[in-house]
Design a protein around this motif. Structure first.
Motif, PDB file in Angstrom:
ATOM      1  N   PRO A 128       0.814  -1.214   0.000  1.00 23.28           N
ATOM      2  CA  PRO A 128       0.000   0.000   0.000  1.00 23.28           C
ATOM      3  C   PRO A 128       0.849   1.267   0.000  1.00 23.28           C
ATOM      4  CG  PRO A 128      -0.901  -1.618   1.520  1.00 23.28           C
ATOM      5  CD  PRO A 128       0.416  -2.161   1.062  1.00 23.28           C
ATOM      6  N   LEU A 129       0.506   2.175  -0.893  1.00 26.53           N
ATOM      7  CA  LEU A 129       1.141   3.486  -0.967  1.00 26.53           C
ATOM      8  C   LEU A 129       0.286   4.445  -0.148  1.00 26.53           C
ATOM      9  CD1 LEU A 129       3.273   5.424  -2.219  1.00 26.53           C
ATOM     10  CD2 LEU A 129       1.674   5.751  -4.123  1.00 26.53           C
ATOM     11  N   LEU A 130       0.893   5.066   0.860  1.00 30.53           N
ATOM     12  CA  LEU A 130       0.171   5.904   1.802  1.00 30.53           C
ATOM     13  C   LEU A 130       0.635   7.356   1.689  1.00 30.53           C
ATOM     14  CD1 LEU A 130       0.574   3.599   4.951  1.00 30.53           C
ATOM     15  CD2 LEU A 130      -1.158   3.446   3.147  1.00 30.53           C
ATOM     16  N   ALA A 131      -0.256   8.287   2.027  1.00 31.64           N
ATOM     17  CA  ALA A 131       0.095   9.703   1.967  1.00 31.64           C
ATOM     18  C   ALA A 131      -0.662  10.479   3.033  1.00 31.64           C
ATOM     19  CB  ALA A 131      -0.208  10.282   0.588  1.00 31.64           C
ATOM     20  N   ILE A 132      -0.085  11.604   3.436  1.00 35.19           N
ATOM     21  CA  ILE A 132      -0.719  12.522   4.372  1.00 35.19           C
ATOM     22  C   ILE A 132      -0.388  13.938   3.909  1.00 35.19           C
ATOM     23  CG2 ILE A 132       1.243  12.350   5.959  1.00 35.19           C
ATOM     24  CD1 ILE A 132      -0.721  12.810   8.275  1.00 35.19           C
ATOM     25  N   ASP A 133      -1.411  14.795   3.840  1.00 33.50           N
ATOM     26  CA  ASP A 133      -1.189  16.166   3.375  1.00 33.50           C
ATOM     27  C   ASP A 133      -1.620  17.200   4.406  1.00 33.50           C
ATOM     28  OD1 ASP A 133      -3.904  15.894   3.243  1.00 33.50           O
ATOM     29  OD2 ASP A 133      -4.078  16.260   1.085  1.00 33.50           O
ATOM     30  N   ALA A 214       6.328  18.504  -5.195  1.00 34.43           N
ATOM     31  CA  ALA A 214       4.957  18.216  -4.778  1.00 34.43           C
ATOM     32  C   ALA A 214       4.865  17.260  -3.604  1.00 34.43           C
ATOM     33  CB  ALA A 214       4.168  17.647  -5.965  1.00 34.43           C
ATOM     34  N   ALA A 215       5.849  16.382  -3.448  1.00 33.54           N
ATOM     35  CA  ALA A 215       5.737  15.321  -2.439  1.00 33.54           C
ATOM     36  C   ALA A 215       7.114  14.829  -2.036  1.00 33.54           C
ATOM     37  CB  ALA A 215       4.911  14.160  -2.979  1.00 33.54           C
ATOM     38  N   CYS A 216       7.161  14.135  -0.900  1.00 31.74           N
ATOM     39  CA  CYS A 216       8.382  13.451  -0.489  1.00 31.74           C
ATOM     40  C   CYS A 216       8.008  12.048  -0.032  1.00 31.74           C
ATOM     41  CB  CYS A 216       9.123  14.204   0.602  1.00 31.74           C
ATOM     42  SG  CYS A 216       8.218  14.396   2.155  1.00 31.74           S
ATOM     43  N   GLU A 242       5.616  15.956  10.509  1.00 34.92           N
ATOM     44  CA  GLU A 242       5.588  17.376  10.873  1.00 34.92           C
ATOM     45  C   GLU A 242       6.813  18.105  10.319  1.00 34.92           C
ATOM     46  OE1 GLU A 242       6.032  18.648  15.142  1.00 34.92           O
ATOM     47  OE2 GLU A 242       3.928  19.182  14.841  1.00 34.92           O
ATOM     48  N   TYR A 243       7.972  17.487  10.462  1.00 28.81           N
ATOM     49  CA  TYR A 243       9.213  18.092   9.954  1.00 28.81           C
ATOM     50  C   TYR A 243       9.179  18.184   8.419  1.00 28.81           C
ATOM     51  CZ  TYR A 243      14.189  18.406   8.725  1.00 28.81           C
ATOM     52  OH  TYR A 243      15.404  18.769   8.181  1.00 28.81           O
ATOM     53  N   ALA A 244       8.777  17.088   7.764  1.00 29.84           N
ATOM     54  CA  ALA A 244       8.804  17.057   6.306  1.00 29.84           C
ATOM     55  C   ALA A 244       7.835  18.065   5.699  1.00 29.84           C
ATOM     56  CB  ALA A 244       8.469  15.648   5.813  1.00 29.84           C
ATOM     57  N   ARG A 245       6.643  18.169   6.265  1.00 23.89           N
ATOM     58  CA  ARG A 245       5.656  19.100   5.721  1.00 23.89           C
ATOM     59  C   ARG A 245       6.080  20.556   5.910  1.00 23.89           C
ATOM     60  NH1 ARG A 245       1.114  19.710   7.827  1.00 23.89           N
ATOM     61  NH2 ARG A 245       0.142  20.518   5.950  1.00 23.89           N
ATOM     62  N   SER A 246       6.832  20.828   6.941  1.00 22.69           N
ATOM     63  CA  SER A 246       7.239  22.213   7.202  1.00 22.69           C
ATOM     64  C   SER A 246       8.514  22.605   6.474  1.00 22.69           C
ATOM     65  CB  SER A 246       7.412  22.444   8.709  1.00 22.69           C
ATOM     66  OG  SER A 246       8.472  21.647   9.224  1.00 22.69           O
ATOM     67  N   VAL A 252       3.459  14.071   2.299  1.00 17.29           N
ATOM     68  CA  VAL A 252       4.420  13.068   2.767  1.00 17.29           C
ATOM     69  C   VAL A 252       3.856  11.692   2.453  1.00 17.29           C
ATOM     70  CG1 VAL A 252       5.723  12.206   4.747  1.00 17.29           C
ATOM     71  CG2 VAL A 252       5.081  14.629   4.631  1.00 17.29           C
ATOM     72  N   SER A 253       4.677  10.833   1.864  1.00 16.51           N
ATOM     73  CA  SER A 253       4.213   9.501   1.470  1.00 16.51           C
ATOM     74  C   SER A 253       5.191   8.438   1.934  1.00 16.51           C
ATOM     75  CB  SER A 253       4.044   9.418  -0.053  1.00 16.51           C
ATOM     76  OG  SER A 253       5.313   9.412  -0.703  1.00 16.51           O
ATOM     77  N   LEU A 254       4.737   7.209   1.892  1.00 17.07           N
ATOM     78  CA  LEU A 254       5.577   6.040   2.108  1.00 17.07           C
ATOM     79  C   LEU A 254       4.813   4.832   1.592  1.00 17.07           C
ATOM     80  CD1 LEU A 254       4.215   4.416   4.738  1.00 17.07           C
ATOM     81  CD2 LEU A 254       5.334   6.236   6.001  1.00 17.07           C
ATOM     82  N   TYR A 255       5.515   3.716   1.406  1.00 18.77           N
ATOM     83  CA  TYR A 255       4.815   2.480   1.087  1.00 18.77           C
ATOM     84  C   TYR A 255       5.262   1.407   2.064  1.00 18.77           C
ATOM     85  CZ  TYR A 255       9.027   1.291  -1.701  1.00 18.77           C
ATOM     86  OH  TYR A 255      10.316   1.041  -2.121  1.00 18.77           O
ATOM     87  N   VAL A 256       4.362   0.453   2.299  1.00 20.24           N
ATOM     88  CA  VAL A 256       4.547  -0.510   3.376  1.00 20.24           C
ATOM     89  C   VAL A 256       4.123  -1.886   2.881  1.00 20.24           C
ATOM     90  CG1 VAL A 256       2.242   0.006   4.291  1.00 20.24           C
ATOM     91  CG2 VAL A 256       3.965  -0.999   5.797  1.00 20.24           C
ATOM     92  N   ASN A 257       4.767  -2.931   3.364  1.00 21.86           N
ATOM     93  CA  ASN A 257       4.360  -4.283   2.985  1.00 21.86           C
ATOM     94  C   ASN A 257       2.955  -4.574   3.497  1.00 21.86           C
ATOM     95  OD1 ASN A 257       6.844  -5.010   1.712  1.00 21.86           O
ATOM     96  ND2 ASN A 257       7.752  -5.286   3.733  1.00 21.86           N
TER      97      ASN A 257
END
Length: 283
Positions: A128-133, A214-216, A242-246, A252-257
């Motif tokens: 799953p590819l996850l994101a938070i904005d 646009a994203a990290c 919090e750090y990445a968004r600022s 901010v995204s990541l993917y997880v098994n």
């Protein structure tokens, strides 16, 4: 007569088309977009062949053929692009350690390459590819901070442990780990390695491994075994968000098994939502 789309090595003249393509899904294309934004699309600057699929200067898919083979295609073009990229990949021979990217692009490419490059060491078909904005949903761990350059030797054992645990092989097996250490040092210098370090030991760590406008993408999330089960992973990840968004990117995204139920639950608590599916083929 209409000409069928073909795959070719892109050059600097293709940069506008590459940007347009990757902008169709900034989260899924974060790694590629960050590379192109940094270097452009000239072959020498990119440092690895960047293949494109489409007619003329119009692109429906790209694939970076470096240490990782990273395909990305617009919906509906995945299978045709995979056929074209697989042909180039077969001719070049396998030079990558991983095929990784959106599952819809990776799956048909691996189907075509498996008879030539298989068997793989591991195939993680659903990640799953996850994101938070927005801000994290839980309080961040205030002791998580950017790692200092003089703390690299403290960070390295934790990073090696994370890599070995996640990938199944040690990063020290190639060149004694010199390349891995250099990459980690680069992230530390860029302020993209974060950790909670207590009494000279890493309690939590994570890196912001890829960055576009646009994203990290967060990678390498790890909690020391003796501290697991106490919510440190979720609170630490909230601090990274919090750090990445600022300081880095708005999303901010990541993917997880998919089988890592503990990590998935922690990311849900932080406020991540599923926005797609990745897939990885490990050699």
């Amino acid at each position: 007569m209409l000409r069928s789309p073909t795959a070719r090595v892109l050059d600097e003249g293709d940069e506008p088309a590459v940007h347009r393509l990757l902008a169709t899904d900034p989260v899924a294309a974060c790694v590629l977009a960050g590379r192109v934004e940094l270097t452009g699309t000239a072959p020498v600057a990119v440092g690895a062949p960047l293949w494109g699929f489409g007619s003329g200067r119009s692109l429906e898919a790209v694939c970076l053929a470096g240490a990782n083979l990273i395909p990305f295609a617009v919906p509906g073009a995945e299978r045709a692009a995979a056929a074209a990229f697989a042909e180039l990949a077969r001719r070049a021979g396998r030079r990558c350690s991983t095929i990784v990217g959106p599952a819809a692009s990776v799956a048909p490419l691996w189907d075509l390459l498996a008879p030539y490059w298989g068997p793989c060491r591991d195939h993680r078909a659903r990640q799953p590819l996850l994101a938070i904005d927005g801000p994290p949903a839980i309080a961040p761990e205030t002791r998580v901070r950017p790692v200092r350059t003089d703390e690299l030797d403290i960070l390295l054992p934790a990073a090696v442990a994370m890599f070995t645990e996640e990938i199944g092989v040690s990063p020290l097996r190639i060149d004694g780990g010199a390349g891995y250490r250099a990459r980690l040092a680069e992230l530390v210098r860029a302020g993209r390695s974060l950790a909670w370090i207590e009494d000279g030991q890493v309690v939590f760590k994570a890196e912001i491994g890829a960055v576009s406008r646009a994203a990290c993408q967060v990678q390498g999330v790890w909690v020391a075994p003796q501290h697991r089960g106490a919510g440190i992973g979720a609170a630490g990840t909230a601090a990274v968000v919090e750090y990445a968004r600022s300081t880095v990117a708005p999303v901010v995204s990541l993917y997880v098994n998919d089988f890592n139920a503990t990590a998935r639950a922690a990311y849900r608590r932080v406020g991540f939502r599923e926005v797609g599916q990745f897939s990885s083929v490990l050699f």
